[in-house]
Design a protein around this motif. Structure first.
Motif, PDB file in Angstrom:
ATOM      1  N   ARG A 144       8.138  -9.491  10.225  1.00  0.00           N
ATOM      2  CA  ARG A 144       7.382  -8.644   9.305  1.00  0.00           C
ATOM      3  C   ARG A 144       7.082  -7.310   9.975  1.00  0.00           C
ATOM      4  N   ALA A 145       6.905  -6.292   9.142  1.00  0.00           N
ATOM      5  CA  ALA A 145       6.536  -4.981   9.666  1.00  0.00           C
ATOM      6  C   ALA A 145       5.157  -5.048  10.309  1.00  0.00           C
ATOM      7  N   ARG A 146       4.949  -4.232  11.329  1.00  0.00           N
ATOM      8  CA  ARG A 146       3.640  -4.088  11.958  1.00  0.00           C
ATOM      9  C   ARG A 146       3.245  -2.610  11.903  1.00  0.00           C
ATOM     10  N   TYR A 147       2.001  -2.364  11.583  1.00  0.00           N
ATOM     11  CA  TYR A 147       1.492  -0.990  11.483  1.00  0.00           C
ATOM     12  C   TYR A 147       0.387  -0.821  12.521  1.00  0.00           C
ATOM     13  N   HIS A 148       0.521   0.219  13.357  1.00  0.00           N
ATOM     14  CA  HIS A 148      -0.411   0.419  14.464  1.00  0.00           C
ATOM     15  C   HIS A 148      -0.965   1.839  14.460  1.00  0.00           C
ATOM     16  N   GLU A 149      -2.140   1.981  15.032  1.00  0.00           N
ATOM     17  CA  GLU A 149      -2.653   3.307  15.345  1.00  0.00           C
ATOM     18  C   GLU A 149      -2.011   3.772  16.646  1.00  0.00           C
ATOM     19  N   HIS A 169       8.156  -6.341  -0.368  1.00  0.00           N
ATOM     20  CA  HIS A 169       6.702  -6.482  -0.244  1.00  0.00           C
ATOM     21  C   HIS A 169       6.344  -7.586   0.746  1.00  0.00           C
ATOM     22  N   ALA A 170       7.055  -8.710   0.700  1.00  0.00           N
ATOM     23  CA  ALA A 170       6.758  -9.831   1.592  1.00  0.00           C
ATOM     24  C   ALA A 170       6.962  -9.457   3.057  1.00  0.00           C
ATOM     25  N   VAL A 171       7.941  -8.606   3.328  1.00  0.00           N
ATOM     26  CA  VAL A 171       8.264  -8.241   4.708  1.00  0.00           C
ATOM     27  C   VAL A 171       7.500  -7.002   5.174  1.00  0.00           C
ATOM     28  N   MET A 172       7.323  -6.029   4.264  1.00  0.00           N
ATOM     29  CA  MET A 172       6.751  -4.749   4.647  1.00  0.00           C
ATOM     30  C   MET A 172       5.261  -4.622   4.345  1.00  0.00           C
ATOM     31  N   GLY A 173       4.719  -5.533   3.542  1.00  0.00           N
ATOM     32  CA  GLY A 173       3.296  -5.481   3.236  1.00  0.00           C
ATOM     33  C   GLY A 173       2.937  -4.626   2.047  1.00  0.00           C
ATOM     34  N   VAL A 174       3.877  -3.828   1.555  1.00  0.00           N
ATOM     35  CA  VAL A 174       3.693  -3.007   0.352  1.00  0.00           C
ATOM     36  C   VAL A 174       5.020  -2.975  -0.393  1.00  0.00           C
ATOM     37  N   PRO A 175       5.014  -2.748  -1.718  1.00  0.00           N
ATOM     38  CA  PRO A 175       6.270  -2.611  -2.452  1.00  0.00           C
ATOM     39  C   PRO A 175       6.984  -1.305  -2.095  1.00  0.00           C
ATOM     40  N   PRO A 176       8.268  -1.190  -2.417  1.00  0.00           N
ATOM     41  CA  PRO A 176       9.028   0.004  -2.014  1.00  0.00           C
ATOM     42  C   PRO A 176       8.434   1.319  -2.495  1.00  0.00           C
ATOM     43  N   ALA A 177       7.971   1.374  -3.742  1.00  0.00           N
ATOM     44  CA  ALA A 177       7.448   2.638  -4.267  1.00  0.00           C
ATOM     45  C   ALA A 177       6.238   3.115  -3.463  1.00  0.00           C
ATOM     46  N   ARG A 178       5.361   2.201  -3.099  1.00  0.00           N
ATOM     47  CA  ARG A 178       4.193   2.577  -2.294  1.00  0.00           C
ATOM     48  C   ARG A 178       4.619   3.005  -0.890  1.00  0.00           C
ATOM     49  N   PHE A 179       5.607   2.314  -0.329  1.00  0.00           N
ATOM     50  CA  PHE A 179       6.084   2.679   1.010  1.00  0.00           C
ATOM     51  C   PHE A 179       6.649   4.094   1.005  1.00  0.00           C
ATOM     52  N   VAL A 180       7.476   4.407   0.005  1.00  0.00           N
ATOM     53  CA  VAL A 180       8.073   5.737  -0.084  1.00  0.00           C
ATOM     54  C   VAL A 180       6.994   6.799  -0.247  1.00  0.00           C
ATOM     55  N   LEU A 214       0.606   3.124   3.019  1.00  0.00           N
ATOM     56  CA  LEU A 214       0.920   2.020   3.925  1.00  0.00           C
ATOM     57  C   LEU A 214      -0.299   1.138   4.171  1.00  0.00           C
ATOM     58  N   PRO A 215      -0.069  -0.111   4.594  1.00  0.00           N
ATOM     59  CA  PRO A 215      -1.200  -0.971   4.964  1.00  0.00           C
ATOM     60  C   PRO A 215      -2.007  -0.355   6.100  1.00  0.00           C
ATOM     61  N   ALA A 216      -3.250  -0.738   6.193  1.00  0.00           N
ATOM     62  CA  ALA A 216      -4.102  -0.231   7.271  1.00  0.00           C
ATOM     63  C   ALA A 216      -3.549  -0.667   8.620  1.00  0.00           C
ATOM     64  N   PRO A 217      -3.528   0.235   9.602  1.00  0.00           N
ATOM     65  CA  PRO A 217      -3.056  -0.158  10.924  1.00  0.00           C
ATOM     66  C   PRO A 217      -3.937  -1.223  11.555  1.00  0.00           C
ATOM     67  N   SER A 218      -3.317  -2.055  12.375  1.00  0.00           N
ATOM     68  CA  SER A 218      -4.054  -3.131  13.044  1.00  0.00           C
ATOM     69  C   SER A 218      -4.115  -2.828  14.531  1.00  0.00           C
ATOM     70  N   GLY A 219      -5.156  -2.141  14.950  1.00  0.00           N
ATOM     71  CA  GLY A 219      -5.343  -1.872  16.376  1.00  0.00           C
ATOM     72  C   GLY A 219      -4.481  -0.724  16.857  1.00  0.00           C
ATOM     73  N   CYS A 220      -4.491  -0.530  18.158  1.00  0.00           N
ATOM     74  CA  CYS A 220      -3.769   0.573  18.789  1.00  0.00           C
ATOM     75  C   CYS A 220      -2.537   0.040  19.474  1.00  0.00           C
ATOM     76  N   SER A 221      -1.544   0.897  19.535  1.00  0.00           N
ATOM     77  CA  SER A 221      -0.311   0.479  20.215  1.00  0.00           C
ATOM     78  C   SER A 221       0.460   1.703  20.615  1.00  0.00           C
ATOM     79  N   GLY A 222       1.239   1.561  21.681  1.00  0.00           N
ATOM     80  CA  GLY A 222       2.266   2.537  21.948  1.00  0.00           C
ATOM     81  C   GLY A 222       3.428   2.250  21.041  1.00  0.00           C
ATOM     82  N   PHE A 223       4.509   2.994  21.162  1.00  0.00           N
ATOM     83  CA  PHE A 223       5.660   2.819  20.286  1.00  0.00           C
ATOM     84  C   PHE A 223       6.332   1.486  20.539  1.00  0.00           C
ATOM     85  N   THR A 224       6.618   0.741  19.472  1.00  0.00           N
ATOM     86  CA  THR A 224       7.447  -0.458  19.566  1.00  0.00           C
ATOM     87  C   THR A 224       8.593  -0.316  18.623  1.00  0.00           C
ATOM     88  N   HIS A 225       9.783  -0.686  19.076  1.00  0.00           N
ATOM     89  CA  HIS A 225      10.980  -0.477  18.261  1.00  0.00           C
ATOM     90  C   HIS A 225      11.180  -1.629  17.303  1.00  0.00           C
TER      91      HIS A 225
END
Length: 234
Positions: free
Chosen positions: A59-64, A208-219, A223-234
């Protein structure tokens, strides 16, 4: 924050094992969220002078964003990570593990050190997995197994152990990744047909199941709220 990714030449010892090597450089101020895309591949990433193994991400991950540093990433070929790292890849799904935990005793602080370690490892016979990967991008699992002259159960067992996810899950992630690459450049209904979905609603539900939002919202950048802080992950 977003990142500019530049592909670089693979050292000779990496070429049998890896599909590509790239460097991602941060562009400060361009976005407030870092997206770690879903990915069926296992990658090696050089962070803070040490390599980590990033297992398949379901699944996609969203970070600060926190650290503003470039990141070297080596994308392993499907089916080879288990033999390279010494464990079934299914044990790495949705995990990030220091490479030194899997290769204890090796000095793994730079690319040259990992290159020397690779030279001592023997490539496995990955023909079944390679053939399945190619077929699954256009055929369902049962047709793939039939064309490879193996049972679906055998294909699922070998594939899951060596890739980390089942053939069906691999195909799902591959479709979503294709949509990610094209979603900003065309109509969603046309994109659903191009990427092998039954219809747009099928694509929307899977995305939506993988990205957390449907395509139209992603475009639209919703986006979903970030979960914590992170450096770049590929």
């Amino acid at each position: 924050m977003s990142f500019v990714e530049q592909q670089v030449r693979l050292p000779a010892a990496f070429r049998p094992w890896a599909a590509r090597m790239s460097v991602a450089t941060p562009v400060p101020g361009t976005a407030r969220t870092v997206l770690a895309e879903p990915d069926h591949a296992t990658t090696l990433s050089l962070r803070e002078d040490a390599f980590v193994v990033i297992g398949p991400r379901t699944r996609a991950r969203y970070h600060e964003p926190k650290r503003f540093r470039s990141c070297l990433t080596i994308r392993l070929r499907p089916g080879l990570a288990g033999a390279l790292l010494g464990l079934p890849v299914r044990d790495l799904v949705d995990r990030v593990v220091p490479l030194r935990d899997l290769w204890p005793g090796d000095d793994l602080t730079d690319v040259a050190a990992v290159e020397r370690a690779l030279a001592a490892r023997e490539l496995p016979d990955d023909r079944l997995v390679r053939a399945a990967v190619a077929l699954l991008r256009s055929k369902p699992v049962h047709a793939t197994a039939r064309e490879l002259n193996v049972s679906e159960r055998h294909l699922r067992t070998v594939f899951t152990e060596n890739v980390g996810v089942s053939p069906k899950h691999f195909a799902r992630l591959d479709r979503v990744r294709t949509v990610l690459g094209k979603a900003h450049h065309g109509h969603l209904a046309d994109l659903a047909a191009e990427t092998g979905y039954y219809d747009q609603s099928h694509m929307t539900a899977e995305f939506h199941a993988v990205m957390g939002v449907p395509p139209a919202r992603f475009v639209a950048g919703d986006l979903p709220a970030p979960s914590g802080c992170s450096g770049f992950t590929h």
